[in-house]
Design a protein around this motif. Sequence first.
Motif, mmCIF file in Angstrom:
data_model
loop_
_atom_site.group_PDB
_atom_site.id
_atom_site.type_symbol
_atom_site.label_atom_id
_atom_site.label_comp_id
_atom_site.label_asym_id
_atom_site.label_seq_id
_atom_site.Cartn_x
_atom_site.Cartn_y
_atom_site.Cartn_z
ATOM 1 N N GLU A 212 0.997 -1.305 0.111
ATOM 2 C CA GLU A 212 0.265 0.436 0.256
ATOM 3 C C GLU A 212 0.820 1.116 0.091
ATOM 4 N N GLY A 213 1.167 2.321 -1.444
ATOM 5 C CA GLY A 213 1.106 2.814 -1.095
ATOM 6 C C GLY A 213 1.275 3.809 -1.838
ATOM 7 N N GLY A 214 1.783 5.736 -1.931
ATOM 8 C CA GLY A 214 1.243 6.943 -2.302
ATOM 9 C C GLY A 214 -0.524 7.454 -2.506
ATOM 10 N N ASP A 215 -0.910 8.397 -2.831
ATOM 11 C CA ASP A 215 -2.191 8.392 -2.393
ATOM 12 C C ASP A 215 -3.390 8.028 -3.311
ATOM 13 N N PRO A 216 -4.001 7.244 -1.484
ATOM 14 C CA PRO A 216 -5.676 7.162 -2.017
ATOM 15 C C PRO A 216 -6.431 7.685 -3.171
ATOM 16 N N THR A 217 -6.355 9.097 -3.305
ATOM 17 C CA THR A 217 -6.214 10.389 -4.115
ATOM 18 C C THR A 217 -6.275 10.217 -5.454
ATOM 19 N N GLY A 218 -5.256 9.865 -5.387
ATOM 20 C CA GLY A 218 -4.246 10.389 -6.875
ATOM 21 C C GLY A 218 -5.129 9.655 -8.001
ATOM 22 N N LEU A 219 -4.542 10.217 -9.407
ATOM 23 C CA LEU A 219 -4.961 10.184 -10.473
ATOM 24 C C LEU A 219 -4.897 8.865 -10.706
ATOM 25 N N TYR A 220 -4.050 7.670 -11.078
ATOM 26 C CA TYR A 220 -3.770 6.497 -11.295
ATOM 27 C C TYR A 220 -3.517 5.896 -10.318
ATOM 28 N N HIS A 221 -3.457 4.391 -10.098
ATOM 29 C CA HIS A 221 -4.038 3.650 -9.123
ATOM 30 C C HIS A 221 -3.657 2.041 -9.449
ATOM 31 N N LEU A 222 -2.319 1.713 -9.582
ATOM 32 C CA LEU A 222 -2.742 0.008 -9.814
ATOM 33 C C LEU A 222 -2.722 -0.812 -8.990
ATOM 34 N N ILE A 223 -3.395 -2.273 -9.252
ATOM 35 C CA ILE A 223 -3.806 -3.335 -8.667
ATOM 36 C C ILE A 223 -3.262 -4.088 -8.623
ATOM 37 N N VAL A 224 -1.813 -4.637 -7.882
ATOM 38 C CA VAL A 224 -1.352 -5.617 -8.101
ATOM 39 C C VAL A 224 -1.879 -6.719 -7.339
ATOM 40 N N GLY A 225 -2.119 -8.227 -8.205
ATOM 41 C CA GLY A 225 -2.139 -9.148 -7.826
ATOM 42 C C GLY A 225 -1.927 -10.298 -8.080
ATOM 43 N N LYS A 226 -2.351 -11.225 -7.849
ATOM 44 C CA LYS A 226 -1.480 -12.769 -8.450
ATOM 45 C C LYS A 226 -1.909 -13.031 -10.361
ATOM 46 N N GLY A 227 -1.310 -12.967 -10.668
ATOM 47 C CA GLY A 227 -1.668 -13.388 -12.145
ATOM 48 C C GLY A 227 -2.586 -12.476 -12.903
ATOM 49 N N GLN A 228 -2.894 -11.466 -12.011
ATOM 50 C CA GLN A 228 -4.020 -10.664 -13.337
ATOM 51 C C GLN A 228 -3.620 -9.330 -12.168
ATOM 52 N N ASN A 229 -3.301 -7.953 -12.779
ATOM 53 C CA ASN A 229 -2.397 -6.590 -12.094
ATOM 54 C C ASN A 229 -4.139 -5.702 -12.602
ATOM 55 N N ALA A 230 -4.051 -4.607 -12.389
ATOM 56 C CA ALA A 230 -5.284 -3.356 -13.311
ATOM 57 C C ALA A 230 -4.239 -2.504 -12.958
ATOM 58 N N PHE A 231 -4.913 -1.756 -14.078
ATOM 59 C CA PHE A 231 -4.520 -0.326 -13.944
ATOM 60 C C PHE A 231 -6.122 0.473 -13.820
ATOM 61 N N VAL A 232 -6.437 1.599 -12.999
ATOM 62 C CA VAL A 232 -7.588 2.168 -13.114
ATOM 63 C C VAL A 232 -7.442 3.687 -12.770
ATOM 64 N N GLY A 233 -8.487 4.358 -13.081
ATOM 65 C CA GLY A 233 -8.541 5.989 -13.117
ATOM 66 C C GLY A 233 -9.092 6.110 -11.300
ATOM 67 N N ASN A 234 -8.211 7.332 -10.933
ATOM 68 C CA ASN A 234 -9.457 8.224 -10.086
ATOM 69 C C ASN A 234 -9.479 9.187 -10.170
#
Length: 1326
Positions: A183-205
Amino acid sequence: MASNNENVKPSVSFATGLDVPNGSNGLKSRPLYQGSDSGLGSSVGSLNSDGSINNGGHSPPLNRSHRIKSFGPHRTEASGPRSKAHANIRTYSDDPDIKQFPRLSRPVELLQNKAYDCVVIGSGYGGGVAASRMARAGQSVCLLERGQERWPGEYPSGFIDAVKQMHVSGDFAPGILKGAMVEGGDPTGLYHLIVGKGQNAFVGNGLGGTSLLNANIFLEADNKTMAMDCWPEELQKPNALDEYYKLAAKVLEPVPYPKDWPELPKLTTLEKQAYALGWEGNFYRPPQTTRFVGGPNSTGVEMYPSALTGMDSTGLNDGSKSSTLVNYLSDAWNWGAEMFCECEVRYIKKHPDGEGYLVFFAWHGSKRGAFRDNLYEDLMWVHAKKAVFMGAGSIGTTEILLRSKKLGLSMSDKVGINMSGNGDMLAFGYNTDEEVNAIGRSYPSSYRPVGPTITGVIDCRQNHENALDGFVIEEGAIPKALAPLFQTMLEMMPGNQYPKGETLLAKFKHMLAQQGSRFLGPYYKEGSIERTQVYLIMSHDSNQAILTLKDDKPVLEFAGVGKSEHVQYLNGILRDATEAVGGTFVQSPFYAALGQQEITVHPIGGACMSSDGTGAHGVTNHFGEVFTGNSEETHPGLIVMDGAVIPTALGVNPFATITALAERSVEHAAASAYINADIDLETRNHCLDLFGEPGQYDKKIDSVTIQRSMTLRTEAAINVVERTKANKVNGFGFSEVMSGYIHCGNGIEGDMISDYQTAAKTARGLCEQARFFLSVHAWDTGAIVNRADHPAMLTGTFTCAGLPGSPFMVQRGDFHLFKAYDRAPGTKNLTYDFDMKSVNDEEYHFHGYKIVDSSCALSPMRFWTATSTLYVTISEKGTGKHLGRGMMHIQPSDFLSEIFTLQPSGKNFMARLFSTASFMGYFAKQSMGLFLAPFTWQQYPAVSYTGYINDTSPDESIRIVARDGVKTLLHVWEPRNPSLETKSILFIPGASVDQQIFALPTIEVNAVNYFTRAGYRVYVSVHRICHLMIAENNWTTFDSRHDIRACLEWIRNQPGPEQYKPIYTVSHCMGSVAYSCGLLDGTIPAEWVSGISCSQVFMNPIWATLNLFKALAGPVPFDKLYNFFGGKWFSCSSSKDDSYFQQLVNQVLRFYPDSRSEICNNVSCHRCSLIFGRLWNHRNLNEATHRQINRFFGGVNMTLLHLLMQMGVRGYVTGNGPLFRDLTTNENVARLKGIPIMLFSGSDNKVLNPESTDKTYSILRDTFGPDKYERHVIQGYGHLDCWMGREAYKDIYPLVREQADKVTRGSSYKIGRRGGMKCQYQRRKM
């Protein structure tokens, strides 16, 4: 794979404002905005397979001249190459030096405390549709978005700025490693990288959600995909969503990249690769929501043609991106929706009374994230009466549902499963033989533009027996932020596949290109980076991703997704495409370096639609309504609007389908019983002024649409915010957490510090813990610094175990920083006053205050205790009935966090710097003024009168002439209570004062008020040692007995029922001493007196310790010493222009020995303490009384002082010097026989020892027996505060009146009336 072009072209309806080619042939035209015609009902056509427009059979062929709709006044074409001036909007203001951007969102401080009809969670395509349509249906709408609001010109472009906006979370599990939560960075930041097992996701805030960052490609899902069994039966029908795709297209206005615009190398390269693969018929330019013409869009927001920067994935600053911010959300704003940013929804609960839902959210504003634990524990909430629309994105919505399920909201067990990455794949064709130019730039060359991120597609979704075999390949662009790292990343990836059969010359060329980019930068035209193609694939996966909560944080798992045969097959296609242009095939860093993982920008599923209409096979029905369990029953008004409902990968960019499904769901919701309203899709918006007010329509609409009911406090808060904006003033804010114990129950009484301490101790034993998490916002720093009340606004939450209904919402409360406490001199309070609302809709009032006074002087620990301790009272709103009392504290760790929340606001850096300096300067000045109290500027007499709230002028004044010819005064006040028989009472003040101590104008109820209302005619004698000019003439207490006799004589001679009758008297201090002298030596006949109340002393003055020391210490008595340097008169007042000696005295008196709590900087108070001893407990006076002590005190002549010193040391009253004859002989005391006498002393008297009254009391009882004598010690009072104290009317006056009534009205008189009067005064006080 077939190369046939049949049925490959998109069937979507889309709009354009100019003639542009689509695919390899065909043009499309659409008339644009005309005048104020920006409504949602604009006409669009649909694209046929041959590229022509389907317009009901009336569309002319586009390969020859034809008519189009005339241009409106706002329509502009892009004229020539787009220059750098078009690439970045610096400001929306006319002044280029002032950065000003629109703000559709409102401060959370303006959140309504009444329920909204609808609450929308998230602001992407689903949330945007819900907000717009519900607002157009006349519903009150509250939209909550986790991210911040940013407009074109505010998006980051460089690496450092982008990193600041990055938020990373999830379970980082590369390869076969176990993984760890990150867990790192500003939770309200524009970019959110969700790391996972096998699949990762990049979404916007942000306000606009991922639409702020996507590539804008508007493509429908193909019929085969929609016909799969995983979809509800209602949606499996061919073209089931066509109507809703058209609704979405009317708003979003997708168009392909125009053919008459500059050629884009990356697009040309993709077309070559399509030919090389044999799929030239599958290549076309897809419709996208990027704007290529200027002018208002479908909702009236001014847009600009694309500057072709290629920066879509980090945020476009040129104003051409049709995100939901500039269409659906702007429309919702114009129709009255209220949007609030930095609000992360955590879970949903049913409202306790069954009406709708409570949506709980963490507010990240005011830097509340510094309190990591409290941020997600002390949640705010909003009440949705009719519906909650969930549009937080697949991962966000699923997370909320999972947490809500754990906290008691029933739903299907299928929540969190069957998620998909939409078959997304990312790869690169590095260092090809072609110029690609796919690196985004903030300011691209006008003649070498990058283009939108995606402009071409190889659509391979048709002609497959199995829909899962379909996919699309699109070219992309790398944003500038990644450019510095891009080459290193590509060259270091394991598994790079180099082109086969290269000649030595070709290899040498590739090596030179690599070195060119390495040394000349990523934008070197001949370098390897400028020759790198970016591949984006959307296909089908197995929809087996799972989202769970671990430590209350979302974890995404899709093991093996990157190892499937389908992925290997697609990688092979990309490898062939890369080899066709002579490049090196490089897989994404997630795939190559992290164990064949994939990354998606299109996560879908998690709250999938059920295939059979029950919760046994899905989370929602086909309208997105959440099931209550495994049956068909749904939660009315709980609707999922985003990609979470999609049960399978779509094999194409999903936002068109998400938007269409949202349009369908919201249409159904509007028609349902819980909303039952029509959506107005006909009324069009004007060209919107985003700095203006909502309600900019083509025709007048009923004002109820946008004018919501609001409380007076809300309206006042809105006015404050609007004034702040209009005046462009600077502000300041911080957040604070306090915790403690508050005892709640009936019969909570008392407001002394000890009462709070007792309540807190009781609450601790009962585990009645309380806590608040409040943000303090001073909208105008000048106001909190310069205004007398130093105000700011409070917003946050309060929880209390002893009070039902937690957590309580705190909105628009009042905070006052170091506000002067008028009820105690030299005291500054930090006050917290707010109304709060429970989840049960009960409302209470919270009043808390911190006391910072001179007791903190020179003591860091005392200062910390004072500023960190809050005394709290909770009462019913409206009735004021006290329900709870206790204490709260700031913990040191919370204070450290509070420091990190300090946040200035202003139009630029210098304004924010000035705001910080102003606030911190004020805080430091006030703190040091109290901490360094003995060294602060002294308070000299004021010229103006302040705090005179009680004009008690006498009804009559008499010039009294004593038997020795001395003239004094007698003041008379007539009774004010006609229902009681009039009785007379004489008050005798002490030395240096006059009638004002009994008729004090600076307190609410003085002694004269009290006794005249009790039916007494009040007389006050101002004798010769009082505040009169003749007091300088060496008169003493022994001489003043003549004045008192003369007053009594005059009163007795007045005609009326009391003529010649004995008088009840009340005497204070040296007035009491003078009175006793007259009675003891027979000057005043005892039969003239019916009774006496003696304040502090009567006939046995005994100095308090410090005064006794002044009288006995040193070889020269104090009066002689002062007489030598200062003269025969000591004045209780002084000024800066006084003699050097008096100024020296003033400075020395800073250090007069006393307790910390009694330190002050009032010169007159210091001088009174020197001559008499400290006359009061400061806490019993109010500020106005203390400030103007000089008006109530005169001075003392040295002859009188010498006599007082003699009597105080001897312990009895005497005659004048030099003999100082004892007047308390047995013969003289015998004259007092038969006079009822009540004596009282303040327990903290520092002038006369309470032993003074005790000694007299003992003598009288021993001499005459106990019947007629009483003595009382008043706890918490000193000397003169017994008469001048702000609450003396409650604590002392009733005691005196009780004795007077007993004597004058008879022992059978019912004293109960006193209680009634006391209550009357208390009501007046409140």
